[in-house]
Design a protein around this motif. Sequence first.
Motif, PDB file in Angstrom:
ATOM      1  N   ASN A  24      21.089 -39.819 -36.231  1.00 50.52           N
ATOM      2  CA  ASN A  24      20.255 -40.497 -35.230  1.00 50.52           C
ATOM      3  C   ASN A  24      20.610 -40.019 -33.817  1.00 50.52           C
ATOM      4  O   ASN A  24      21.585 -39.278 -33.622  1.00 50.52           O
ATOM      5  N   ASP A  25      19.824 -40.460 -32.848  1.00 52.43           N
ATOM      6  CA  ASP A  25      19.992 -39.967 -31.469  1.00 52.43           C
ATOM      7  C   ASP A  25      21.397 -40.236 -30.941  1.00 52.43           C
ATOM      8  O   ASP A  25      21.997 -39.399 -30.272  1.00 52.43           O
ATOM      9  N   ASP A  26      21.907 -41.433 -31.240  1.00 49.38           N
ATOM     10  CA  ASP A  26      23.243 -41.786 -30.743  1.00 49.38           C
ATOM     11  C   ASP A  26      24.321 -40.910 -31.365  1.00 49.38           C
ATOM     12  O   ASP A  26      25.263 -40.500 -30.688  1.00 49.38           O
ATOM     13  N   GLU A  27      24.176 -40.627 -32.649  1.00 44.31           N
ATOM     14  CA  GLU A  27      25.176 -39.777 -33.310  1.00 44.31           C
ATOM     15  C   GLU A  27      25.180 -38.365 -32.718  1.00 44.31           C
ATOM     16  O   GLU A  27      26.241 -37.763 -32.523  1.00 44.31           O
ATOM     17  N   ARG A  28      23.991 -37.881 -32.414  1.00 47.24           N
ATOM     18  CA  ARG A  28      23.930 -36.533 -31.830  1.00 47.24           C
ATOM     19  C   ARG A  28      24.474 -36.536 -30.399  1.00 47.24           C
ATOM     20  O   ARG A  28      25.210 -35.626 -30.000  1.00 47.24           O
ATOM     21  N   ALA A  29      24.142 -37.584 -29.636  1.00 48.76           N
ATOM     22  CA  ALA A  29      24.667 -37.666 -28.256  1.00 48.76           C
ATOM     23  C   ALA A  29      26.187 -37.789 -28.273  1.00 48.76           C
ATOM     24  O   ALA A  29      26.887 -37.211 -27.440  1.00 48.76           O
ATOM     25  N   SER A  30      26.694 -38.542 -29.234  1.00 56.70           N
ATOM     26  CA  SER A  30      28.144 -38.705 -29.359  1.00 56.70           C
ATOM     27  C   SER A  30      28.809 -37.367 -29.709  1.00 56.70           C
ATOM     28  O   SER A  30      29.870 -37.025 -29.164  1.00 56.70           O
ATOM     29  N   ALA A  31      28.174 -36.609 -30.595  1.00 58.67           N
ATOM     30  CA  ALA A  31      28.719 -35.288 -30.956  1.00 58.67           C
ATOM     31  C   ALA A  31      28.761 -34.386 -29.728  1.00 58.67           C
ATOM     32  O   ALA A  31      29.700 -33.606 -29.535  1.00 58.67           O
ATOM     33  N   ILE A  32      27.747 -34.511 -28.876  1.00 55.44           N
ATOM     34  CA  ILE A  32      27.700 -33.691 -27.652  1.00 55.44           C
ATOM     35  C   ILE A  32      28.851 -34.080 -26.722  1.00 55.44           C
ATOM     36  O   ILE A  32      29.533 -33.223 -26.159  1.00 55.44           O
ATOM     37  N   ASN A  33      29.083 -35.376 -26.559  1.00 53.35           N
ATOM     38  CA  ASN A  33      30.243 -35.799 -25.747  1.00 53.35           C
ATOM     39  C   ASN A  33      31.535 -35.205 -26.295  1.00 53.35           C
ATOM     40  O   ASN A  33      32.384 -34.727 -25.540  1.00 53.35           O
ATOM     41  N   ASP A  34      31.663 -35.242 -27.617  1.00 54.69           N
ATOM     42  CA  ASP A  34      32.890 -34.721 -28.250  1.00 54.69           C
ATOM     43  C   ASP A  34      33.117 -33.242 -27.918  1.00 54.69           C
ATOM     44  O   ASP A  34      34.247 -32.794 -27.803  1.00 54.69           O
ATOM     45  N   VAL A  35      32.014 -32.510 -27.780  1.00 54.65           N
ATOM     46  CA  VAL A  35      32.137 -31.078 -27.454  1.00 54.65           C
ATOM     47  C   VAL A  35      32.919 -30.914 -26.149  1.00 54.65           C
ATOM     48  O   VAL A  35      33.848 -30.111 -26.055  1.00 54.65           O
ATOM     49  N   PHE A  36      32.553 -31.717 -25.158  1.00 48.66           N
ATOM     50  CA  PHE A  36      33.138 -31.499 -23.834  1.00 48.66           C
ATOM     51  C   PHE A  36      34.530 -32.107 -23.715  1.00 48.66           C
ATOM     52  O   PHE A  36      35.353 -31.628 -22.941  1.00 48.66           O
ATOM     53  N   VAL A  37      34.783 -33.124 -24.526  1.00 51.25           N
ATOM     54  CA  VAL A  37      36.163 -33.629 -24.617  1.00 51.25           C
ATOM     55  C   VAL A  37      37.033 -32.506 -25.208  1.00 51.25           C
ATOM     56  O   VAL A  37      38.142 -32.251 -24.731  1.00 51.25           O
ATOM     57  N   GLU A  38      36.496 -31.823 -26.224  1.00 54.80           N
ATOM     58  CA  GLU A  38      37.258 -30.740 -26.862  1.00 54.80           C
ATOM     59  C   GLU A  38      37.449 -29.560 -25.904  1.00 54.80           C
ATOM     60  O   GLU A  38      38.525 -28.966 -25.845  1.00 54.80           O
ATOM     61  N   ILE A  39      36.398 -29.244 -25.154  1.00 58.13           N
ATOM     62  CA  ILE A  39      36.507 -28.142 -24.179  1.00 58.13           C
ATOM     63  C   ILE A  39      37.604 -28.486 -23.164  1.00 58.13           C
ATOM     64  O   ILE A  39      38.445 -27.649 -22.831  1.00 58.13           O
ATOM     65  N   HIS A  40      37.596 -29.721 -22.692  1.00 52.21           N
ATOM     66  CA  HIS A  40      38.613 -30.112 -21.711  1.00 52.21           C
ATOM     67  C   HIS A  40      40.014 -30.020 -22.308  1.00 52.21           C
ATOM     68  O   HIS A  40      40.952 -29.551 -21.656  1.00 52.21           O
ATOM     69  N   LYS A  41      40.150 -30.431 -23.546  1.00 48.59           N
ATOM     70  CA  LYS A  41      41.467 -30.333 -24.208  1.00 48.59           C
ATOM     71  C   LYS A  41      41.927 -28.878 -24.289  1.00 48.59           C
ATOM     72  O   LYS A  41      43.090 -28.566 -24.081  1.00 48.59           O
ATOM     73  N   LYS A  42      40.969 -28.001 -24.598  1.00 49.14           N
ATOM     74  CA  LYS A  42      41.312 -26.568 -24.671  1.00 49.14           C
ATOM     75  C   LYS A  42      41.737 -26.056 -23.295  1.00 49.14           C
ATOM     76  O   LYS A  42      42.662 -25.251 -23.183  1.00 49.14           O
ATOM     77  N   VAL A  43      41.045 -26.534 -22.261  1.00 44.35           N
ATOM     78  CA  VAL A  43      41.398 -26.112 -20.897  1.00 44.35           C
ATOM     79  C   VAL A  43      42.820 -26.556 -20.579  1.00 44.35           C
ATOM     80  O   VAL A  43      43.649 -25.782 -20.101  1.00 44.35           O
ATOM     81  N   GLY A  74      28.118 -19.721 -26.565  1.00 51.24           N
ATOM     82  CA  GLY A  74      28.267 -19.610 -28.027  1.00 51.24           C
ATOM     83  C   GLY A  74      29.298 -20.592 -28.548  1.00 51.24           C
ATOM     84  O   GLY A  74      29.082 -21.269 -29.563  1.00 51.24           O
ATOM     85  N   LEU A  75      30.411 -20.671 -27.840  1.00 53.69           N
ATOM     86  CA  LEU A  75      31.473 -21.601 -28.244  1.00 53.69           C
ATOM     87  C   LEU A  75      30.980 -23.048 -28.185  1.00 53.69           C
ATOM     88  O   LEU A  75      31.199 -23.831 -29.113  1.00 53.69           O
ATOM     89  N   ILE A  76      30.287 -23.381 -27.122  1.00 55.11           N
ATOM     90  CA  ILE A  76      29.807 -24.759 -26.943  1.00 55.11           C
ATOM     91  C   ILE A  76      28.828 -25.146 -28.054  1.00 55.11           C
ATOM     92  O   ILE A  76      28.930 -26.228 -28.641  1.00 55.11           O
ATOM     93  N   PHE A  77      27.891 -24.257 -28.368  1.00 53.80           N
ATOM     94  CA  PHE A  77      26.935 -24.562 -29.444  1.00 53.80           C
ATOM     95  C   PHE A  77      27.649 -24.657 -30.797  1.00 53.80           C
ATOM     96  O   PHE A  77      27.299 -25.497 -31.630  1.00 53.80           O
ATOM     97  N   THR A  78      28.638 -23.791 -30.997  1.00 50.36           N
ATOM     98  CA  THR A  78      29.340 -23.810 -32.286  1.00 50.36           C
ATOM     99  C   THR A  78      30.153 -25.090 -32.442  1.00 50.36           C
ATOM    100  O   THR A  78      30.156 -25.704 -33.518  1.00 50.36           O
ATOM    101  N   ILE A  79      30.818 -25.499 -31.383  1.00 54.86           N
ATOM    102  CA  ILE A  79      31.574 -26.768 -31.474  1.00 54.86           C
ATOM    103  C   ILE A  79      30.603 -27.920 -31.738  1.00 54.86           C
ATOM    104  O   ILE A  79      30.875 -28.800 -32.547  1.00 54.86           O
ATOM    105  N   ALA A  80      29.456 -27.889 -31.066  1.00 54.04           N
ATOM    106  CA  ALA A  80      28.463 -28.969 -31.267  1.00 54.04           C
ATOM    107  C   ALA A  80      28.030 -29.021 -32.731  1.00 54.04           C
ATOM    108  O   ALA A  80      27.939 -30.102 -33.329  1.00 54.04           O
ATOM    109  N   LYS A  81      27.777 -27.847 -33.298  1.00 56.32           N
ATOM    110  CA  LYS A  81      27.355 -27.824 -34.705  1.00 56.32           C
ATOM    111  C   LYS A  81      28.450 -28.403 -35.596  1.00 56.32           C
ATOM    112  O   LYS A  81      28.175 -29.205 -36.490  1.00 56.32           O
ATOM    113  N   ARG A  82      29.683 -28.020 -35.326  1.00 49.28           N
ATOM    114  CA  ARG A  82      30.786 -28.498 -36.183  1.00 49.28           C
ATOM    115  C   ARG A  82      31.029 -29.992 -36.015  1.00 49.28           C
ATOM    116  O   ARG A  82      31.357 -30.677 -36.985  1.00 49.28           O
TER     117      ARG A  82
END
Lengths: 206, 122
Positions: free
Chosen positions: A45-64, A77-85
């Motif tokens: 659902n929309d919320d699950e996808r939005a939540s996955a998107i937030n997780d992407v940037f939390v993960e990017i920040h952790k990597k930084v 490419g990395l951002i889209f791949t993390i989103a998919k995963r």
Amino acid sequence: MLDLEARCFLIENDDNKRQAGVRMLFNRYQRPLMGFLGDRFPDLNDDERASAINDVFVEIHKKVVAGTLITNDELSGLIFTIAKRRAIDSRRKNARRIPSGVKLLEEVGDYLKDTETGSDWRLAAILDKTQDVGDEFRQFVKTLKAAQQSRVASVMADALPDWLTDREIADEVKTRFGIHISQLEVKGAKQAFMKKFRDAIKRRLK
Amino acid sequence: MNSTDSKLDRDNKALEALIAASLHQDQNPVEPPVVAKYMKGDFVLTPQEEEALRKYSRSLLLSGEAQTTDSLPAANTQCDAVMALHRNKPKGGFSTQTEEELDRKRRELRERLRQNREKKGP
């Protein structure tokens, strides 16, 4: 060039600036990612996808912060791949019946052999229409009102026909999403999916 | 597939297999043409999707941030100015003056990136 400004911030030592960089990426990518996940994960659902998107940037920040993000190249490419995963994680949360090491797509051909659907599919492929059929079907799943049916689709996404019985699909829906669904409802959902898919193929062969 | 399946069963299983394949996603990296499609804006979001993004963007909390759910950090204001570089190009292109300004900004950012990398070392 697209992410250059953000990458400038990401390599700063000051974490406020790094966070600003991550937020620049977030602002830039959140809508394209929602479009991408909506097309690929119509069962979420929309919320699950939005939540996955937030997780992407939390993960990017952790990597930084950990110094493991490679900022030399574009990050798209990395951002889209993390989103998919992350979306796959959301779909499979608490899953108990995902066979490991099995390549689902490689076995689909076996099911198509000597069947009318297989012949139609081959013809659709020759006409370059298979992508359209898949798109139409996923769009149909995205517009389903009943959460139970979407959850059946979530389980079917990782299971070929002989891998799970209807009862096991019902159990899996309960385990993953806490939604009770009867075997009859699983059967009904599958029949609705099959009708939609068959119609989508046939229409393109007319 | 079970060899004793009837013709109808086999056909239904073929459909189920195609359904699984159309929904299935593997862990492989997303291909550049797919990324490009969405970055070009080749998609339409529903009002519900837009709303979900609004709702969740307010709650994005990066580690180390002490943030209320309703406000974004001040750093975001800084972002907005730079985000002008990402605006869609108008059909006839930008004015010469704007193009020059964009080029200047790009050069400045590249130089900053290079200097920051050098500072950090290999």
